[in-house]
Design a protein around this motif. Structure first.
Motif, short mmCIF file in Angstrom:
data_model
loop_
_atom_site.label_atom_id
_atom_site.label_comp_id
_atom_site.label_asym_id
_atom_site.label_seq_id
_atom_site.Cartn_x
_atom_site.Cartn_y
_atom_site.Cartn_z
N PHE A 72 34.97 42.90 43.91
CA PHE A 72 36.13 42.15 43.46
C PHE A 72 35.69 40.92 42.68
CE2 PHE A 72 37.57 44.52 47.08
CZ PHE A 72 38.87 44.88 46.77
N CYS A 73 36.55 40.49 41.77
CA CYS A 73 36.35 39.25 41.02
C CYS A 73 37.74 38.80 40.58
CB CYS A 73 35.45 39.53 39.82
SG CYS A 73 35.32 38.15 38.70
N ILE A 163 43.11 26.71 44.20
CA ILE A 163 42.72 27.79 43.29
C ILE A 163 41.21 27.88 43.27
CG2 ILE A 163 42.84 28.70 40.94
CD1 ILE A 163 45.36 26.88 40.57
N LEU A 164 40.70 29.09 43.47
CA LEU A 164 39.26 29.30 43.35
C LEU A 164 39.00 30.60 42.62
CD1 LEU A 164 38.28 31.59 45.62
CD2 LEU A 164 38.50 29.67 47.14
N PHE A 165 37.80 30.70 42.09
CA PHE A 165 37.34 31.92 41.45
C PHE A 165 36.45 32.62 42.47
CE2 PHE A 165 34.52 34.24 38.43
CZ PHE A 165 35.50 35.03 37.86
N LEU A 166 36.77 33.85 42.80
CA LEU A 166 36.05 34.62 43.80
C LEU A 166 35.27 35.73 43.09
CD1 LEU A 166 37.39 35.85 47.16
CD2 LEU A 166 36.34 37.47 45.62
N LEU A 167 34.03 35.92 43.49
CA LEU A 167 33.16 36.88 42.84
C LEU A 167 32.23 37.51 43.87
CD1 LEU A 167 31.97 37.98 40.12
CD2 LEU A 167 30.47 36.00 40.14
N ASP A 168 32.14 38.85 43.86
CA ASP A 168 31.24 39.56 44.77
C ASP A 168 29.91 39.82 44.07
OD1 ASP A 168 33.06 39.64 46.84
OD2 ASP A 168 33.87 41.59 46.27
N LEU A 169 28.83 39.46 44.77
CA LEU A 169 27.46 39.64 44.27
C LEU A 169 26.68 40.49 45.26
CD1 LEU A 169 26.86 35.88 43.40
CD2 LEU A 169 27.43 37.69 41.77
N TRP A 170 25.66 41.16 44.76
CA TRP A 170 24.79 41.92 45.66
C TRP A 170 24.13 40.97 46.65
CZ3 TRP A 170 24.57 46.92 46.53
CH2 TRP A 170 25.00 47.80 45.54
#
Length: 199
Positions: A72-73, A163-170
């Protein structure tokens, strides 16, 4: 600015519950504005937020982006007087990064932190996150990286939106060669219709 046009929420969290479709995960109002949803890109987002999309695409080129149906991002807007219940992610193959963009100012909180850690008797922040027994307050521009396979919850007790920016990383413990095999496994499962929509 990172976005050329206003974004409308593109994911009905109330009915789908993110990765937790069996149950509504939140109280109050929580909006998603997704670039990547279950591993698939939203081209409207890329057109409206080209700089943000480019940064994410560059992370993918570097092999850091968690490119699976569980990736997700998105911009996450948790409106005032809202909360996301305690829950856990489906696996520990990824780390989830929160980059806070707008955080309501903290007021003197009166409720104690819901930790089991007796050394942490500070009041619970007005807007924050608890992961396992650690509670954190967001600060604009300072990222928080967590393993969301641990039980975690989020709240915004203020009147304003967070408000935040969410990002999935390995997860860095997953080696490069393992990542390719994991992606292949997910592609196979998705192709069989076992997870997500088949190709």
């Amino acid at each position: 600015s990172a976005c050329s046009q206003p974004l409308e929420p593109d994911y009905d969290v109330a009915s789908k519950g993110g990765e937790h479709a069996e149950d509504s995960l939140h109280s109050g109002t929580w909006d998603w504005h997704s670039y990547i949803l279950n591993g698939k890109r939203n081209e409207k987002f890329a057109a409206r937020c080209p700089k943000t999309a480019q940064v994410v695409d560059d992370l993918e080129k570097e092999g850091m982006l968690f490119g699976t149906p569980f990736g997700f991002c998105f911009f996450s807007t948790l409106h005032g007087k809202s909360a996301i219940k305690a829950h856990s992610g489906p696996m520990n193959l990824r780390l989830r990064m929160h980059l806070p963009l707008v955080v309501p100012k903290s007021k003197d909180a009166s409720s104690p932190s819901p930790n089991n850690n007796t050394q942490d008797s500070k009041p619970r922040p007005t807007t924050g996150i608890r992961v396992a027994d650690q509670t954190r307050e967001w600060h604009e521009g300072s990222s928080v990286v967590l393993d969301d396979s641990y039980v975690h919850e989020v709240w915004n007790d203020s009147e304003e939106s967070r408000i935040l920016f969410l990002l999935d990383l390995w997860h860095p413990d997953v080696r490069i060669e393992e990542r390719e095999k994991i992606r292949n496994m997910f592609d196979y499962a998705q192709g069989k219709g076992w997870i997500g929509a088949s190709k």
